[in-house]
Enzyme design. Structure first.
Site, PDB file in Angstrom:
ATOM      1  N   ALA A 134       2.342   1.417   3.410  1.00 39.29           N
ATOM      2  CA  ALA A 134       2.772   0.193   4.059  1.00 39.29           C
ATOM      3  C   ALA A 134       3.403  -0.825   2.757  1.00 39.29           C
ATOM      4  CB  ALA A 134       1.512  -0.551   4.577  1.00 39.29           C
ATOM      5  N   GLY A 135       4.824  -0.498   2.595  1.00 35.78           N
ATOM      6  CA  GLY A 135       5.623  -1.354   1.899  1.00 35.78           C
ATOM      7  C   GLY A 135       6.229  -2.275   2.558  1.00 35.78           C
ATOM      8  N   SER A 136       7.772  -2.201   2.955  1.00 36.86           N
ATOM      9  CA  SER A 136       8.223  -3.095   3.720  1.00 36.86           C
ATOM     10  C   SER A 136       7.578  -3.692   5.077  1.00 36.86           C
ATOM     11  CB  SER A 136       9.688  -2.514   4.193  1.00 36.86           C
ATOM     12  OG  SER A 136      10.613  -2.139   3.134  1.00 36.86           O
ATOM     13  N   GLU A 142       9.169  -7.925  -4.014  1.00 34.22           N
ATOM     14  CA  GLU A 142       8.710  -9.023  -3.012  1.00 34.22           C
ATOM     15  C   GLU A 142       9.853  -8.893  -1.685  1.00 34.22           C
ATOM     16  OE1 GLU A 142       7.922 -12.546  -4.800  1.00 34.22           O
ATOM     17  OE2 GLU A 142       6.814 -11.672  -6.462  1.00 34.22           O
ATOM     18  N   TRP A 183       1.306  -0.092  -6.344  1.00 34.84           N
ATOM     19  CA  TRP A 183       2.485  -1.025  -6.825  1.00 34.84           C
ATOM     20  C   TRP A 183       2.189  -2.419  -7.568  1.00 34.84           C
ATOM     21  CZ3 TRP A 183       6.381   2.349  -7.842  1.00 34.84           C
ATOM     22  CH2 TRP A 183       6.431   3.123  -6.775  1.00 34.84           C
ATOM     23  N   GLU A 221       0.859  -1.229   0.166  1.00 32.52           N
ATOM     24  CA  GLU A 221      -0.105   0.012   0.005  1.00 32.52           C
ATOM     25  C   GLU A 221       0.821   1.301  -0.075  1.00 32.52           C
ATOM     26  OE1 GLU A 221      -2.886  -0.353   3.353  1.00 32.52           O
ATOM     27  OE2 GLU A 221      -3.762  -2.034   2.470  1.00 32.52           O
TER      28      GLU A 221
HETATM   29  C1  FAD Z   1       7.919  -2.718 -10.414  1.00 32.72           C
HETATM   30  C2  FAD Z   1       7.204  -3.156  -9.054  1.00 32.72           C
HETATM   31  C3  FAD Z   1       6.350  -3.946  -8.826  1.00 32.72           C
HETATM   32  C4  FAD Z   1       5.800  -4.257  -7.701  1.00 32.72           C
HETATM   33  N1  FAD Z   1       4.760  -5.352  -7.608  1.00 32.72           N
HETATM   34  C5  FAD Z   1       4.162  -5.580  -6.719  1.00 32.72           C
HETATM   35  C6  FAD Z   1       2.936  -6.585  -6.612  1.00 32.72           C
HETATM   36  O1  FAD Z   1       2.653  -6.981  -7.469  1.00 32.72           O
HETATM   37  N2  FAD Z   1       2.159  -6.659  -5.502  1.00 32.72           N
HETATM   38  C7  FAD Z   1       2.626  -6.074  -4.279  1.00 32.72           C
HETATM   39  O2  FAD Z   1       1.875  -6.001  -3.198  1.00 32.72           O
HETATM   40  N3  FAD Z   1       3.751  -5.053  -4.416  1.00 32.72           N
HETATM   41  C8  FAD Z   1       4.421  -4.896  -5.284  1.00 32.72           C
HETATM   42  N4  FAD Z   1       5.532  -3.977  -5.645  1.00 32.72           N
HETATM   43  C9  FAD Z   1       5.784  -3.353  -4.109  1.00 32.72           C
HETATM   44  C10 FAD Z   1       7.439  -3.716  -3.387  1.00 32.72           C
HETATM   45  O3  FAD Z   1       7.055  -4.994  -2.845  1.00 32.72           O
HETATM   46  C11 FAD Z   1       7.639  -2.542  -2.576  1.00 32.72           C
HETATM   47  O4  FAD Z   1       8.229  -1.623  -3.358  1.00 32.72           O
HETATM   48  C12 FAD Z   1       8.751  -3.020  -1.748  1.00 32.72           C
HETATM   49  O5  FAD Z   1       8.112  -4.183  -0.754  1.00 32.72           O
HETATM   50  C13 FAD Z   1       9.308  -1.903  -0.823  1.00 32.72           C
HETATM   51  O6  FAD Z   1       8.274  -1.171  -0.358  1.00 32.72           O
HETATM   52  P1  FAD Z   1       8.341   0.501  -0.653  1.00 32.72           P
HETATM   53  O7  FAD Z   1       8.531   0.599  -1.806  1.00 32.72           O
HETATM   54  O8  FAD Z   1       7.159   1.114   0.159  1.00 32.72           O
HETATM   55  O9  FAD Z   1       9.904   0.942   0.125  1.00 32.72           O
HETATM   56  P2  FAD Z   1       9.925   1.200   1.840  1.00 32.72           P
HETATM   57  O10 FAD Z   1       9.462   0.231   2.511  1.00 32.72           O
HETATM   58  O11 FAD Z   1       9.423   2.654   2.208  1.00 32.72           O
HETATM   59  O12 FAD Z   1      11.544   1.160   1.544  1.00 32.72           O
HETATM   60  C14 FAD Z   1      12.314   2.215   1.358  1.00 32.72           C
HETATM   61  C15 FAD Z   1      13.807   2.122   1.975  1.00 32.72           C
HETATM   62  O13 FAD Z   1      13.844   1.714   3.186  1.00 32.72           O
HETATM   63  C16 FAD Z   1      14.499   0.285   3.545  1.00 32.72           C
HETATM   64  N5  FAD Z   1      13.974  -0.085   4.779  1.00 32.72           N
HETATM   65  C17 FAD Z   1      12.765  -0.265   4.951  1.00 32.72           C
HETATM   66  N6  FAD Z   1      12.648  -0.882   6.287  1.00 32.72           N
HETATM   67  C18 FAD Z   1      13.663  -1.258   6.611  1.00 32.72           C
HETATM   68  C19 FAD Z   1      14.322  -1.781   7.615  1.00 32.72           C
HETATM   69  N7  FAD Z   1      13.700  -2.435   8.766  1.00 32.72           N
HETATM   70  N8  FAD Z   1      15.644  -2.067   7.848  1.00 32.72           N
HETATM   71  C20 FAD Z   1      16.447  -1.588   6.752  1.00 32.72           C
HETATM   72  N9  FAD Z   1      15.972  -0.960   5.758  1.00 32.72           N
HETATM   73  C21 FAD Z   1      14.731  -0.868   5.539  1.00 32.72           C
HETATM   74  C22 FAD Z   1      14.362  -0.487   2.167  1.00 32.72           C
HETATM   75  O14 FAD Z   1      14.768  -1.676   2.191  1.00 32.72           O
HETATM   76  C23 FAD Z   1      14.375   0.678   1.016  1.00 32.72           C
HETATM   77  O15 FAD Z   1      15.500   0.570   0.806  1.00 32.72           O
HETATM   78  C24 FAD Z   1       6.050  -3.755  -6.586  1.00 32.72           C
HETATM   79  C25 FAD Z   1       7.172  -2.764  -6.604  1.00 32.72           C
HETATM   80  C26 FAD Z   1       7.700  -2.212  -8.002  1.00 32.72           C
HETATM   81  C27 FAD Z   1       8.698  -1.246  -8.016  1.00 32.72           C
END
Ligand code: FAD
Length: 390
Positions: free
Chosen positions: A138-140, A370, A164, A135
């Site tokens: 809500a990524g990582s 992922e 995404w 979301e």
């Molecule tokens: C082309 C593409 C396709 C995708 N397809 C899908 C899909 O089909 N379904 C789906 O659900 N999602 C999908 N995603 C989402 C993807 O899984 C997320 O982008 C990813 O999980 C990271 O989340 P975020 O982008 O919000 O980054 P954030 O979570 O905001 O992270 C930003 C940075 O902080 C770092 N970070 C965060 N927390 C920590 C921690 N605790 N310790 C150290 N470092 C940390 C991360 O590694 C990253 O470098 C897709 C993304 C892309 C770019």
């Protein structure tokens, strides 16, 4: 990949049938899928016809039960098929991997009735799936997701925004994780939402660095109503289902990464053999020979790592740690190898006339999806040292 490059790939497959399957896929991938990659990237056009071809050929449900239209293939075979597809075109390899991820919930946690009703069309009936966990906020930290599903009689009403989503706006079905209970991982439930559900809409696809033919879009759920028969697993089991899907999905990403890296190595070796400088092929220079040797070694190490994890999975053993290691190592390998491939081609590598610049842009996304590679390290460290204390 050129024929010469594919000769270097020594595949160890469990049966003659699986050897023939991977050889057939390589042939289809190189003849039918690879040639359109540059044009697809330029036009930003999703190659739906390729997925129809794969579905018709029984290649969209390979790791699933043949009783429901799957291919009954072990992961060690399925992943080598994915590698061949990704070497030809990442949007296709990754698309198949995401589709498999989207099928995981119903196949692994659905009731007998749900499997009988939905799986045949998903695994070989031409449908394409998407997986909706992330979301905007809500990524990582996926367990903090806010999309809500509220019970209303025999139905659930889903409201919120997913971000995404690969195949967002074009998928026929969405596996959706939504909050049905308290905050945290235990308040999440999985649902199977049809692509044409009322109240479901997609934003314009993201403008990305690469993979331009693969639509990645935000999805808006505005009171989307699904019956309780489309709830997969128990209430509150959704996050466990999502994580289990990701363990397998990460192996798919690892295999795709090795496909991308192998394609880049192949281009680099072919170019180095033909390009003359100082009166000799540049492949004569030790500086480049060592670079090619390192690229090949990392690729083989990555392939061995993802296959070891796959074989553990096939034997029914825990493989979560190895899957995280494979995702981390293989995608970092793809990044290094593709950067080096651009270097081997010199100035030509920096142009759109050769595929290595596209492969380099494609490799980058594999370190993010992922679970970013930072998150993979967290998963591995938890296996070693237990959960963090705060
Ligand atoms: C082309 C593409 C396709 C995708 N397809 C899908 C899909 O089909 N379904 C789906 O659900 N999602 C999908 N995603 C989402 C993807 O899984 C997320 O982008 C990813 O999980 C990271 O989340 P975020 O982008 O919000 O980054 P954030 O979570 O905001 O992270 C930003 C940075 O902080 C770092 N970070 C965060 N927390 C920590 C921690 N605790 N310790 C150290 N470092 C940390 C991360 O590694 C990253 O470098 C897709 C993304 C892309 C770019």
């Amino acid at each position: 990949m050129t024929d010469r490059a594919s000769q270097w790939v020594e595949r160890r497959l469990p049966t003659e049938e699986s050897r023939q399957l991977v050889a057939l896929v390589r042939d289809i991938a190189q003849r039918e899928i690879a040639p359109g990659a540059a044009e697809e990237e330029e036009a930003g056009r999703f190659p739906r016809e390729v997925f129809t071809l794969l579905s018709d050929s029984g290649l969209l449900g390979l790791p699933y039960d043949s009783a429901y239209g799957g291919g009954d293939q072990p992961y060690e075979v399925y992943l080598q098929v994915l590698e061949e597809l990704a070497a030809a075109r990442l949007t296709v390899g990754l698309g198949v991997s995401v589709h498999s991820l989207a099928c995981h919930a119903v196949a692994g946690y659905g009731t007998k009735e749900q499997r009988a009703e939905h799986l045949p069309a998903m695994l070989g009936g031409g449908l394409l799936g998407a997986y909706c966990l992330s979301e905007p906020a809500a990524g990582s930290d996926a367990a903090s997701l806010r999309t809500k599903a509220v019970r209303d009689g025999d139905d659930w009403v889903i409201t919120g925004t997913k971000a995404w989503i690969t195949h967002g706006g074009i998928a026929d079905f969405y596996t959706v994780l939504a909050r049905t209970g308290a905050e945290g991982a235990r308040g999440i439930t999985a649902f199977l939402v049809p692509g044409d559900a009322a109240g479901l809409s997609a934003a314009a696809p993201e403008k990305k660095m690469g993979m331009k033919g693969s639509p990645t879009a935000q999805l808006n759920f505005d009171g989307v109503r699904v019956s309780d028969a489309r709830r997969i697993g128990d209430e509150g089991q959704g996050f466990a289902i999502a994580l289990s899907a990701l363990d397998s999905g990460r192996l798919g990403i690892a295999a795709c990464a090795i496909g991308v890296a192998q394609a880049a190595l192949s281009e680099a070796v072919g170019y180095a053999a033909g390009r003359q400088q100082f009166g000799r092929p540049i492949a004569d220079f030790q500086g480049l020979r060592f670079m090619l040797a390192d690229m090949a070694t990392q690729i083989e190490a990555g392939r061995a790592l993802y296959l070891e994890a796959a074989r553990l999975r096939d034997e029914g053993k825990p493989f979560s740690r190895q899957a995280a290691m494979a995702k981390l190592f293989c995608t970092d390998t793809a990044m290094r190898v593709t950067v080096d491939a651009v270097q081997v081609l010199g100035g030509y590598g920096y142009t759109l006339d050769f595929p290595v610049e596209r492969l380099m842009r494609e490799a980058k996304v594999l370190q993010i999806v992922e679970g970013t590679n930072q998150i993979q390290r967290m998963v591995i460290a938890r296996h070693l040292a237990g959960p963090e204390t705060r």
